[in-house]
Every structure is written in structure tokens, then in C-alpha cells.
Design an enzyme around this catalytic site. Sequence first.
Site, PDB file in Angstrom:
ATOM      1  N   THR A  13      54.016  -0.186  86.630  1.00  0.00           N
ATOM      2  CA  THR A  13      54.693   0.634  87.423  1.00  0.00           C
ATOM      3  C   THR A  13      54.329   1.786  88.479  1.00  0.00           C
ATOM      4  O   THR A  13      54.804   1.703  89.472  1.00  0.00           O
ATOM      5  CB  THR A  13      55.546   1.591  85.867  1.00  0.00           C
ATOM      6  N   LYS A 105      49.600  12.502  80.953  1.00  0.00           N
ATOM      7  CA  LYS A 105      49.125  13.843  79.665  1.00  0.00           C
ATOM      8  C   LYS A 105      49.046  13.748  78.603  1.00  0.00           C
ATOM      9  O   LYS A 105      49.308  14.687  78.333  1.00  0.00           O
ATOM     10  CB  LYS A 105      51.413  13.674  80.145  1.00  0.00           C
ATOM     11  N   GLU A 129      48.808  16.381  88.789  1.00  0.00           N
ATOM     12  CA  GLU A 129      50.682  17.101  89.114  1.00  0.00           C
ATOM     13  C   GLU A 129      51.814  15.793  88.397  1.00  0.00           C
ATOM     14  O   GLU A 129      52.816  16.472  88.275  1.00  0.00           O
ATOM     15  CB  GLU A 129      51.095  17.043  90.499  1.00  0.00           C
ATOM     16  N   VAL A 132      53.647  15.468  84.694  1.00  0.00           N
ATOM     17  CA  VAL A 132      54.499  16.273  84.690  1.00  0.00           C
ATOM     18  C   VAL A 132      55.793  16.525  85.154  1.00  0.00           C
ATOM     19  O   VAL A 132      55.579  16.368  86.313  1.00  0.00           O
ATOM     20  CB  VAL A 132      54.385  17.966  84.090  1.00  0.00           C
ATOM     21  N   GLY A 134      57.451  13.558  85.881  1.00  0.00           N
ATOM     22  CA  GLY A 134      57.375  12.525  87.625  1.00  0.00           C
ATOM     23  C   GLY A 134      57.003  13.105  89.103  1.00  0.00           C
ATOM     24  O   GLY A 134      56.276  14.032  89.408  1.00  0.00           O
ATOM     25  N   ILE A 136      58.713  15.985  90.496  1.00  0.00           N
ATOM     26  CA  ILE A 136      58.599  16.656  90.833  1.00  0.00           C
ATOM     27  C   ILE A 136      57.919  17.933  91.118  1.00  0.00           C
ATOM     28  O   ILE A 136      56.714  17.968  89.966  1.00  0.00           O
ATOM     29  CB  ILE A 136      59.343  17.442  89.584  1.00  0.00           C
ATOM     30  N   GLU A 190      56.974   5.446  78.032  1.00  0.00           N
ATOM     31  CA  GLU A 190      55.996   4.645  77.715  1.00  0.00           C
ATOM     32  C   GLU A 190      55.717   3.427  76.793  1.00  0.00           C
ATOM     33  O   GLU A 190      56.583   3.374  76.592  1.00  0.00           O
ATOM     34  CB  GLU A 190      55.538   5.978  76.559  1.00  0.00           C
ATOM     35  N   LYS A 205      54.100  17.546  77.865  1.00  0.00           N
ATOM     36  CA  LYS A 205      54.327  18.355  78.958  1.00  0.00           C
ATOM     37  C   LYS A 205      54.581  19.457  79.286  1.00  0.00           C
ATOM     38  O   LYS A 205      54.083  20.365  79.754  1.00  0.00           O
ATOM     39  CB  LYS A 205      55.301  17.219  79.910  1.00  0.00           C
TER      40      LYS A 205
END
Length: 427
Positions: A13, A105, A129, A132, A134, A136, A190, A205
Amino acid sequence: MEKISIGLLGLGTVGSGVVKVIRNHQDKLVHGVGCPVGIKKILVQDSAKSREVVVDQELVTLDPNEIVDDPAIDIIVEVMGGIEETRKLLLRALEKKKHVVTANKDLMALHGPELLETASKNGCDLFYEASVAGGIPILRSVADGFASDRIHKIIGIVNGTTNYILTKMSDEGKSYEEALNEAQKLGFAESDPEADVEGIDAARKMAILSTLGFSMNVGLHDVRFKGITNISQQDIEYGKRLGYTMKLIGVAERDGEKIDVTVQPALVTDSHPLAAVKNENNAVYVYGEAVGETMFYGPGAGSLPTATAVVSDLVGVMRNMRLGVNGHSAAFPQFTKKMMEADEVFKKYFIRLVVEDEVGTLAEVTTLFSKEGISVEKIWQNPTRGSISEIVLVTHKASRKSFQDILVELNDSSVVKHVGSYYRIEI
Ligand code: NAP
Ligand code: HSE
């Protein structure tokens, strides 16, 4: 630099999204970085699988060593998931002076300090980055945007799959199984969705967020977590009648030098913006002593949103390469971690009791609350069948200790058949 070469671990994905973003934004990348950026090798498990993106088969390998040992590869992008095997692979890559960008994560919550130290020792960047919330950009905001402030609370929705499930159950009356199935098909869940629905993914997260936000080494074992598997349609409906929406909420809070970090299904006041965060979207509120309240909102899972976070990290690494300053970005914890005790955390609670509908039941229940020093804000009784009835209470703020004690007393009481459910009311 003539060209920067990337080794991509994983083409699922997120990996497919990374290929698309690098292809579609090549001009912008070249402009920002100063040279072309290309993927040199891609690791998968099954080379015959049909993919979301078409890639040159020559790039595809089943052997991770072909990437980690290739001196021409500058940066490893890890979007394959997994813990132990992946940890060893990334440590080896860092020892070989390759920079790493990861969305993992699970790995960062368990082995973040070891990986970051290894990166720093080898003059490499390790950015995460996408691990946590996605798409943002929350980690960079917490680490850099709040560098001048003291964060005292981070609260929000940090798991897209469970938010998707709860939205579908609450707004469309779908069953838990049906909604989970959809989230899996859409690529939010997941590979083992237990991590999502049991609250583990959100707990990881929150560990990462609190480590950065409070500058303490917060691990998964420091987070008290509970998932959404026991939430019934009935609890969602009771919440609605009281003006609340059910959400899986992560909370990291600091009082003085002590912190408390939790993930659990909780009720959120309908008028609060968190209640309006639907589907796979995430939202994180960060409270700083100087800045006050800030909110970050956006897609918390999915191919392209997550890929944008991965590729932004790539740009960060490449800019550092151009400036020759890799390996200096990691902020190591400044404070020793101290956790709050159960009598130091105060919350409002919702509790549903299944009781014998007989003279004195209500009096007995309210007496137990009063003996424990817990003040009741709302109470209502719902007749169900025969002599059995349900009592729903909303408390004023009580300590976690008092609430744990009242649960024991209620379960021991002769008028209470059992405690049906209970939730924190977070906001
Ligand atoms: P995914 O769709 O299952 O893709 C995983 C990819 O890695 C697949 O291409 C798989 O190969 C490959 N892979 C897995 N184990 C491997 C191994 N041992 N050796 C070689 N290749 C291997 O997973 P995903 O959803 O993209 O997630 C990837 C990572 O990003 C995870 O750490 C996840 O937690 C994180 N993440 C995901 C999202 C999201 O929305 N999905 C958001 C944020 C972060 P095959 O295709 O051949 O099986
Ligand atoms: N499974 C995760 C979620 C992916 O649903 O939030 C994004 O980290």
C-alpha cells in the site's frame, strides 16, 4: 550530486504510493533537492504479485542484501513492516552509512532509541514522519514547531482503521466485522489487524508522540491501552443519547514532571471537533504552555497520504545531503521519565450497570459512589426485561484509583448483576 539512489523495502500500500509520488513530483523534487532522484532496487516477497503500480521487473528483488550491500544506494525507504528482521536490516544499512526513512511505528516504538543512536553515530539521518498519523506532518510539528514551547498535553485520534470502524458503526449502523473488512480492503489496516483493533498501533504512535513531545524515553510498555473489540452498538447508542460520540482516543498528559499515556475507547462531547473526525482521518490536539491549543487534522492512513509523509522525509534527507549536515537532526530525550500514579489522574466516566430492578437498588448504587467520594453528574435507569434493569451514570471527575475501587465494589454488590461497560469521557 549527480543523482540520488533509493532502495525501497516493500511495494505494498505505502510502497506503491511512494513510487507514484516520486514519479509524479519528480520536477518538484529535482528543484528542491538539486538533482534527480531515482529508485534503484525494490524489495518484495512475491515477485509475481500484481501491483498497484507498474515497475520495471529488473528493479525488483527478493534479496534484501542486494539493497543493503549496494554502495550506490544512498537512502533506504522502509515500508515493508515487521520488527526483528527489519531492525537488523536497518541497523546494517545505517552501519553502511545509508540514510533511512521508515513508516514503521512498530519498530520505532520498540527500537527507536537504538536505531536513532546508530544513525547518529554513523552520521546518518533516520526519519519516521509517516509512522504517526499518516499524511499529517505531526512529528515534525511536535519536534520542531514546538521547540520553543513546553507541551503539556497531546490528545487525539491516531488510528485510521478503528476510526473508520467506529464511524461506520455509529453513522451507518454497520457491524464491526463489516466495517473492519472494508478498512482492510482499503489498505488502512495493518497486515495483522489485531494491532489496530486492540489499540496496539495507536499505543505505539502515542509512545512515539510522547517521547518527542515530553522529551522522555516513552516505550510501548508505558502506555495503558485498550482496543475497540468490546464496544457494542448499545454503548454507542447510549453515548449518543447523552450527547457523546465514541472514539478511540490517545492521551499523553504531563502534570509537573510526571506523565500519563493512554489509548482507549472514550466518549467525546458531540460538539467537540474530535467527534466530527470521520472514517480514516486522524486529528491530534497539541497543547503548549505558551501557544495554547493547536489542532492537526488529515488522512491518517492510506497509500498516497502516507507516501507524501515518506517522500517529505526523503526530501529532508536529501537536503541535508546537499548541505552535508546529515546525522544531526535526532533530538535525544532530555528528561528522565516519571509516570503518574492512579490517584493522580482525574477523569469523568460513563458507566453502565446491569442491576436487579428492586426496592433500594438505586439507593445502594448511589451510596457506593458517595462512599468512594465520586460525585454523580447524570443518572438514568432503563428497564430492559423482567426484573433486570440498566442504570447508566456519568460521573464528575474522579481519580483512576477511585474509579478502579468503585468497579470492585459494584461487582461485589448484591444488587449489581455486573458492570456492563465503562468509558472515560475525555473532552
Ligand atoms: P503492505 O501493503 O502489507 O506492504 C508490505 C510490502 O512489504 C509488500 O510489498 C511485501 O511484499 C513487502 N514485504 C513485507 N515483508 C517482507 C519481507 N520479509 N521481505 C520482503 N518483502 C517484504 O503494508 P503497508 O500497508 O504498505 O505498510 C507498510 C508499513 O507502513 C508498515 O510498517 C505499516 O505499519 C506502515 N504504515 C502503513 C500505513 C497504511 O495506511 N497502510 C500508514 C502508515 C504507516 P509482497 O507485496 O511481495 O507481499
Ligand atoms: N493501520 C494504521 C491505521 C495505518 O489504521 O491508522 C496508519 O498508521
